[in-house]
Scaffold this motif. Structure first.
Motif, PDB file in Angstrom:
ATOM      1  N   LEU A  80       0.826  -1.210   0.000  1.00 29.95           N
ATOM      2  CA  LEU A  80       0.000   0.000   0.000  1.00 29.95           C
ATOM      3  C   LEU A  80       0.853   1.250   0.000  1.00 29.95           C
ATOM      4  O   LEU A  80       0.620   2.183  -0.767  1.00 29.95           O
ATOM      5  N   PHE A  81       1.868   1.292   0.864  1.00 34.11           N
ATOM      6  CA  PHE A  81       2.613   2.537   1.018  1.00 34.11           C
ATOM      7  C   PHE A  81       3.787   2.650   0.056  1.00 34.11           C
ATOM      8  O   PHE A  81       4.205   3.740  -0.292  1.00 34.11           O
ATOM      9  N   LEU A  82       4.342   1.509  -0.331  1.00 32.43           N
ATOM     10  CA  LEU A  82       5.579   1.584  -1.112  1.00 32.43           C
ATOM     11  C   LEU A  82       5.364   1.437  -2.606  1.00 32.43           C
ATOM     12  O   LEU A  82       6.125   1.964  -3.402  1.00 32.43           O
ATOM     13  N   GLU A  83       4.304   0.726  -3.007  1.00 31.44           N
ATOM     14  CA  GLU A  83       4.223   0.431  -4.429  1.00 31.44           C
ATOM     15  C   GLU A  83       2.957   0.922  -5.117  1.00 31.44           C
ATOM     16  O   GLU A  83       2.891   0.950  -6.332  1.00 31.44           O
ATOM     17  N   ASP A  84       1.956   1.283  -4.334  1.00 33.17           N
ATOM     18  CA  ASP A  84       0.676   1.635  -4.951  1.00 33.17           C
ATOM     19  C   ASP A  84       0.603   3.135  -5.246  1.00 33.17           C
ATOM     20  O   ASP A  84       0.221   3.931  -4.401  1.00 33.17           O
ATOM     21  N   ASP A  85       0.978   3.529  -6.463  1.00 29.14           N
ATOM     22  CA  ASP A  85       0.983   4.944  -6.825  1.00 29.14           C
ATOM     23  C   ASP A  85      -0.428   5.532  -6.869  1.00 29.14           C
ATOM     24  O   ASP A  85      -0.646   6.684  -6.526  1.00 29.14           O
ATOM     25  N   VAL A  86      -1.375   4.707  -7.313  1.00 29.47           N
ATOM     26  CA  VAL A  86      -2.759   5.195  -7.410  1.00 29.47           C
ATOM     27  C   VAL A  86      -3.284   5.569  -6.030  1.00 29.47           C
ATOM     28  O   VAL A  86      -4.032   6.539  -5.876  1.00 29.47           O
ATOM     29  N   PHE A  87      -2.844   4.809  -5.037  1.00 33.25           N
ATOM     30  CA  PHE A  87      -3.302   5.094  -3.675  1.00 33.25           C
ATOM     31  C   PHE A  87      -2.813   6.474  -3.221  1.00 33.25           C
ATOM     32  O   PHE A  87      -3.536   7.199  -2.532  1.00 33.25           O
ATOM     33  N   ILE A  88      -1.593   6.832  -3.620  1.00 34.52           N
ATOM     34  CA  ILE A  88      -1.069   8.150  -3.248  1.00 34.52           C
ATOM     35  C   ILE A  88      -1.927   9.246  -3.884  1.00 34.52           C
ATOM     36  O   ILE A  88      -2.264  10.241  -3.230  1.00 34.52           O
ATOM     37  N   ILE A  89      -2.320   9.044  -5.140  1.00 38.29           N
ATOM     38  CA  ILE A  89      -3.222   9.997  -5.797  1.00 38.29           C
ATOM     39  C   ILE A  89      -4.530  10.082  -5.015  1.00 38.29           C
ATOM     40  O   ILE A  89      -5.055  11.170  -4.754  1.00 38.29           O
ATOM     41  N   ALA A  90      -5.042   8.900  -4.628  1.00 36.98           N
ATOM     42  CA  ALA A  90      -6.312   8.860  -3.896  1.00 36.98           C
ATOM     43  C   ALA A  90      -6.201   9.637  -2.587  1.00 36.98           C
ATOM     44  O   ALA A  90      -7.115  10.384  -2.221  1.00 36.98           O
ATOM     45  N   ILE A  91      -5.069   9.497  -1.880  1.00 39.01           N
ATOM     46  CA  ILE A  91      -4.901  10.223  -0.617  1.00 39.01           C
ATOM     47  C   ILE A  91      -4.917  11.724  -0.888  1.00 39.01           C
ATOM     48  O   ILE A  91      -5.601  12.489  -0.197  1.00 39.01           O
ATOM     49  N   GLY A  92      -4.184  12.133  -1.925  1.00 37.24           N
ATOM     50  CA  GLY A  92      -4.143  13.559  -2.264  1.00 37.24           C
ATOM     51  C   GLY A  92      -5.528  14.108  -2.542  1.00 37.24           C
ATOM     52  O   GLY A  92      -5.937  15.137  -1.980  1.00 37.24           O
ATOM     53  N   ASN A  93      -6.279  13.410  -3.399  1.00 41.48           N
ATOM     54  CA  ASN A  93      -7.628  13.872  -3.732  1.00 41.48           C
ATOM     55  C   ASN A  93      -8.517  13.932  -2.501  1.00 41.48           C
ATOM     56  O   ASN A  93      -9.257  14.890  -2.295  1.00 41.48           O
ATOM     57  N   THR A  94      -8.454  12.879  -1.681  1.00 42.77           N
ATOM     58  CA  THR A  94      -9.317  12.825  -0.502  1.00 42.77           C
ATOM     59  C   THR A  94      -8.977  13.959   0.464  1.00 42.77           C
ATOM     60  O   THR A  94      -9.885  14.600   1.016  1.00 42.77           O
ATOM     61  N   LEU A  95      -7.674  14.207   0.651  1.00 43.37           N
ATOM     62  CA  LEU A  95      -7.283  15.285   1.568  1.00 43.37           C
ATOM     63  C   LEU A  95      -7.767  16.631   1.046  1.00 43.37           C
ATOM     64  O   LEU A  95      -8.346  17.427   1.801  1.00 43.37           O
ATOM     65  N   THR A  96      -7.563  16.887  -0.256  1.00 45.85           N
ATOM     66  CA  THR A  96      -8.054  18.139  -0.847  1.00 45.85           C
ATOM     67  C   THR A  96      -9.547  18.292  -0.588  1.00 45.85           C
ATOM     68  O   THR A  96     -10.016  19.330  -0.126  1.00 45.85           O
ATOM     69  N   PHE A  97     -10.258  17.225  -0.875  1.00 45.76           N
ATOM     70  CA  PHE A  97     -11.710  17.262  -0.711  1.00 45.76           C
ATOM     71  C   PHE A  97     -12.099  17.528   0.739  1.00 45.76           C
ATOM     72  O   PHE A  97     -12.892  18.419   1.036  1.00 45.76           O
ATOM     73  N   ALA A  98     -11.493  16.757   1.650  1.00 46.32           N
ATOM     74  CA  ALA A  98     -11.886  16.848   3.059  1.00 46.32           C
ATOM     75  C   ALA A  98     -11.538  18.216   3.636  1.00 46.32           C
ATOM     76  O   ALA A  98     -12.321  18.821   4.368  1.00 46.32           O
ATOM     77  N   VAL A  99     -10.350  18.718   3.291  1.00 43.44           N
ATOM     78  CA  VAL A  99      -9.898  19.980   3.875  1.00 43.44           C
ATOM     79  C   VAL A  99     -10.759  21.145   3.393  1.00 43.44           C
ATOM     80  O   VAL A  99     -11.027  22.085   4.140  1.00 43.44           O
ATOM     81  N   ILE A 100     -11.235  21.070   2.140  1.00 40.63           N
ATOM     82  CA  ILE A 100     -12.045  22.181   1.624  1.00 40.63           C
ATOM     83  C   ILE A 100     -13.523  22.023   1.985  1.00 40.63           C
ATOM     84  O   ILE A 100     -14.124  22.914   2.576  1.00 40.63           O
ATOM     85  N   THR A 101     -14.118  20.870   1.649  1.00 40.37           N
ATOM     86  CA  THR A 101     -15.563  20.758   1.857  1.00 40.37           C
ATOM     87  C   THR A 101     -15.935  20.564   3.321  1.00 40.37           C
ATOM     88  O   THR A 101     -17.002  21.000   3.734  1.00 40.37           O
ATOM     89  N   GLY A 102     -15.054  19.926   4.105  1.00 41.50           N
ATOM     90  CA  GLY A 102     -15.386  19.678   5.509  1.00 41.50           C
ATOM     91  C   GLY A 102     -15.730  20.955   6.258  1.00 41.50           C
ATOM     92  O   GLY A 102     -16.870  21.137   6.700  1.00 41.50           O
ATOM     93  N   PRO A 103     -14.746  21.873   6.413  1.00 42.31           N
ATOM     94  CA  PRO A 103     -15.022  23.099   7.160  1.00 42.31           C
ATOM     95  C   PRO A 103     -16.107  23.974   6.519  1.00 42.31           C
ATOM     96  O   PRO A 103     -16.963  24.497   7.231  1.00 42.31           O
ATOM     97  N   ILE A 104     -16.103  24.072   5.177  1.00 41.18           N
ATOM     98  CA  ILE A 104     -17.121  24.921   4.536  1.00 41.18           C
ATOM     99  C   ILE A 104     -18.510  24.347   4.784  1.00 41.18           C
ATOM    100  O   ILE A 104     -19.440  25.059   5.156  1.00 41.18           O
ATOM    101  N   GLY A 105     -18.640  23.024   4.584  1.00 41.25           N
ATOM    102  CA  GLY A 105     -19.935  22.391   4.792  1.00 41.25           C
ATOM    103  C   GLY A 105     -20.414  22.551   6.227  1.00 41.25           C
ATOM    104  O   GLY A 105     -21.583  22.847   6.474  1.00 41.25           O
ATOM    105  N   PHE A 106     -19.491  22.388   7.163  1.00 46.31           N
ATOM    106  CA  PHE A 106     -19.819  22.516   8.583  1.00 46.31           C
ATOM    107  C   PHE A 106     -20.293  23.935   8.889  1.00 46.31           C
ATOM    108  O   PHE A 106     -21.325  24.140   9.520  1.00 46.31           O
ATOM    109  N   PHE A 107     -19.547  24.913   8.378  1.00 40.63           N
ATOM    110  CA  PHE A 107     -19.903  26.305   8.628  1.00 40.63           C
ATOM    111  C   PHE A 107     -21.250  26.649   7.984  1.00 40.63           C
ATOM    112  O   PHE A 107     -22.109  27.252   8.628  1.00 40.63           O
ATOM    113  N   LEU A 108     -21.441  26.231   6.713  1.00 36.49           N
ATOM    114  CA  LEU A 108     -22.704  26.533   6.033  1.00 36.49           C
ATOM    115  C   LEU A 108     -23.875  25.903   6.771  1.00 36.49           C
ATOM    116  O   LEU A 108     -24.921  26.540   6.948  1.00 36.49           O
ATOM    117  N   SER A 109     -23.702  24.647   7.227  1.00 38.35           N
ATOM    118  CA  SER A 109     -24.797  23.975   7.925  1.00 38.35           C
ATOM    119  C   SER A 109     -25.205  24.770   9.158  1.00 38.35           C
ATOM    120  O   SER A 109     -26.388  24.986   9.408  1.00 38.35           O
TER     121      SER A 109
END
Lengths: 317, 302
Positions: A80-109
């Protein structure tokens, strides 16, 4: 060896002899509490704890659902950590998503819940804001794909061509740069869900006389009122909302795959849960999928603990 | 009323008075912002509803018209005709759905509340932190991967293809428990419970007569969440049951909209979505009104 056993037995005998009602006393003090919790905890153990522990065990195995799991130690984690490049992309996308939509969604709610709370039309307004969560998956399939469709008949392309902002249709769901923003936009549209209703319900439990008392104590404007009365009073709900926002942010899956597909073009919309789903239900490598799940769990759990500490450190007021 | 009649005589047009009057009559500024946002939020749902009533030729238009021009019930008729091809009468799916969802949601909310009460209010409770920690941790474990182990458990207990398989696993609702506990923490004053204990009330009476009414907004909200989630869930019936007689409406809708009988798939899908959503919206309106109304009546606490 023999002496030690003797001591242990004699200690056990002493304690039971000295306080014969030890267990009975314990039961008398806490029995009712445990009885209240028993029904839930039984089902929780059988249908949640057992499956989760099994999943954790499976993360150390090779398991293709058909054959019995084969223990392979840390191999899945290394992969998972050493050979799976797609997983690294997935982590990046998920972090971007969580960091932006999490706080905004919470505040808007919170903001929408707070704004509509004093209004007469709050039930219909609440329905309007909550509706995307009810029809979520369906509306995503039927509407958003047409809005962001890549040909000139997609609503957004049609409109942008109409006002002359672009010359040819833009591939919103295929261009690498556009996929995450589109996913985040739709996710934010759907974010008035759980948190929003919980805040709305939380606001109902704030006694009205507190606001009266606040006015006496020199609270002048609505913002002070929110800061000094509303927020402290609904802190438990805020904690709940923030934990749910973190969980939702890091487990983003349905929005991403229904808009961008699985796998998405160049993995631009690939998320951690999408990665897990791919291995679990498309490639049937359950062992590896559970490894991803364990990683995701540790990530959200860490953040969850952090939030708990943040919200409880100010608990004394 | 009398005050209102007298007002014109004493009216003076100072700016503050007018402002105060305006603020009282209409909390307008927030409406100006909220109504456009609400409309935007609703647009996709309006589109789904209007698509459900579109005739075939409008469904095939590009770009698709946003609102229906000549509404018909064709899509619903298609859906109705398609039900003839189903293996069991549609009413059977409907009964399954209603029975399973109602039983589950009521038990869910009751169990979560019962478990949350000592977790939130017991003075001393050995193992409290451990239990609560486990429940919060469970929230964070991606549900997708625990489904296969969960299936194994359900199979081992011998629940496959029974109502039990649809109801029992759903009762371990960590989410509902976490929420109830959070509400009880602040919404139920400890003094109220202590006073009842001093008066000699049994724990069950305290729970049922004092705690539950005070967290009415919480369990009404949970009823909404639970109902919507269970009503839309097609995973459990697909995986935990085998015979057609045990399936629910959500599963039937999937086979209807994917089946050969549904010619214009988009229209039939929208019609199905409309029919599936109607009960959830009804439940939402009924319970959400309760969330708001209950507290308006019990003004003073603690």
């Amino acid at each position: 060896m023999a002496g030690r056993t003797e001591v242990m037995t004699s200690r056990g005998m002493v304690s039971t002899a000295a306080r014969p009602e030890g267990l009975a006393l314990f039961w008398q003090k806490f029995g009712t509490s445990y009885l209240f919790m028993a029904p839930f905890l039984i089902f929780f153990t059988v249908f949640v704890v057992a499956p989760v522990l099994t999943a954790v065990y499976l993360s150390f195995t090779y398991f293709n659902v058909l054959e019995a799991p084969r223990f392979i130690g840390w191999s899945n984690y290394k992969l998972l950590f050493l050979e799976d490049d797609v997983f690294i992309i997935a982590i990046g996308n998920t972090l971007t998503f969580a960091v932006i939509t999490g706080p905004i969604g919470f505040f808007l709610s919170f903001m929408f819940a707070w704004l509509i709370n004093p209004l007469k039309l709050k039930t219909p307004l609440a329905l309007c804001f909550y509706a995307p969560s009810i029809t979520g998956a369906v509306a995503m399939g039927v509407v958003w794909k047409i809005v962001f469709s890549g040909d000139r008949y997609g609503y957004l392309n049609n409109w942008l061509l109409g006002i002359g902002a672009i010359d040819e249709p833009y591939q919103f769901l295929a261009e690498q740069a556009a996929i995450m923003p589109v996913i985040m936009f739709v996710a934010l549209w759907m974010s008035m869900g759980t948190g929003f209703l919980v805040f709305l319900a939380g606001l109902q439990t704030v006694p009205g006389d507190l606001y009266e008392a606040g006015k006496m104590d020199g609270i002048k404007n609505p913002l002070q009122e929110v800061w000094y009365i509303t927020l402290p009073m609904i802190k438990p709900q805020l904690l709940f909302g923030s934990v749910m926002a973190v969980v939702a942010g890091f487990s983003v899956f349905e929005v991403a795959t229904s808009l961008a597909g699985l796998p998405s073009p160049l993995y631009a919309g690939h998320t951690i849960v999408a990665h897990m789903y791919d291995f679990a239900f498309i490639r049937f490598e359950m062992g590896y999928a559970t490894t991803v799940a364990v990683f995701l769990f540790l990530l959200t759990f860490g953040l969850g603990r952090l939030l708990m500490r943040m919200f409880s450190s100010k608990n004394e007021y | 009323m009398a005050v209102l009649v007298q007002r014109p005589q004493t009216v003076d047009f100072s700016v503050t008075k007018v402002m105060r009057f305006l603020r009282k009559q209409a909390p307008a500024p927030s409406y100006l912002f909220l109504i456009p946002m609400a409309v935007f939020s609703m647009l996709p749902i309006v589109y789904v509803i209007s698509t459900a009533f579109k005739p075939l030729e409008e469904l095939l238009l590009f770009p698709p018209p946003f609102l229906v021009r000549r509404p018909t019930l064709d899509n619903f008729q298609d859906l109705l005709l398609a039900t003839n091809a189903l293996a069991v009468p549609f009413t059977r799916y409907l009964f399954n759905s209603i029975f399973v969802v109602l039983t589950t949601v009521l038990l869910q909310v009751l169990m979560c509340s019962m478990c949350a009460y000592p977790l939130s209010k017991a003075r001393v409770l050995p193992g409290r932190n451990f239990i609560f920690g486990m429940i919060v941790a469970a929230l964070m474990f991606a549900p997708q991967v625990t489904r296969i182990p969960q299936y194994l458990v359900v199979q081992k207990i011998g629940l496959i293809d029974t109502y039990g398989a649809l109801i029992l696993p759903a009762l371990a609702w960590s989410y509902g428990l976490f929420m109830m506990k959070q509400f009880m923490d602040n919404a139920v004053p400890n003094e109220l419970i202590e006073a009842a204990r001093v008066d000699g009330a049994q724990e069950w009476t305290i729970f049922w007569k004092i705690v539950m009414p005070n967290v009415a907004p919480a369990w009404n909200t949970l009823l909404i969440f639970g109902f919507i989630q269970l009503w839309n869930d097609s995973f459990s019936p697909l995986v935990f049951t085998r015979s057609e007689a045990m399936k629910t409406v959500s599963v039937a809708m999937i086979s209807l909209t994917n089946g050969p009988a549904a010619i214009a798939r988009q229209g039939a899908q929208a019609a199905a979505a409309f029919l599936m959503t109607a009960p959830t919206i009804t439940v939402f309106l009924l319970r959400q009104a309760k969330v708001i109304q209950t507290m308006a009546h019990s003004g003073i606490k603690s």
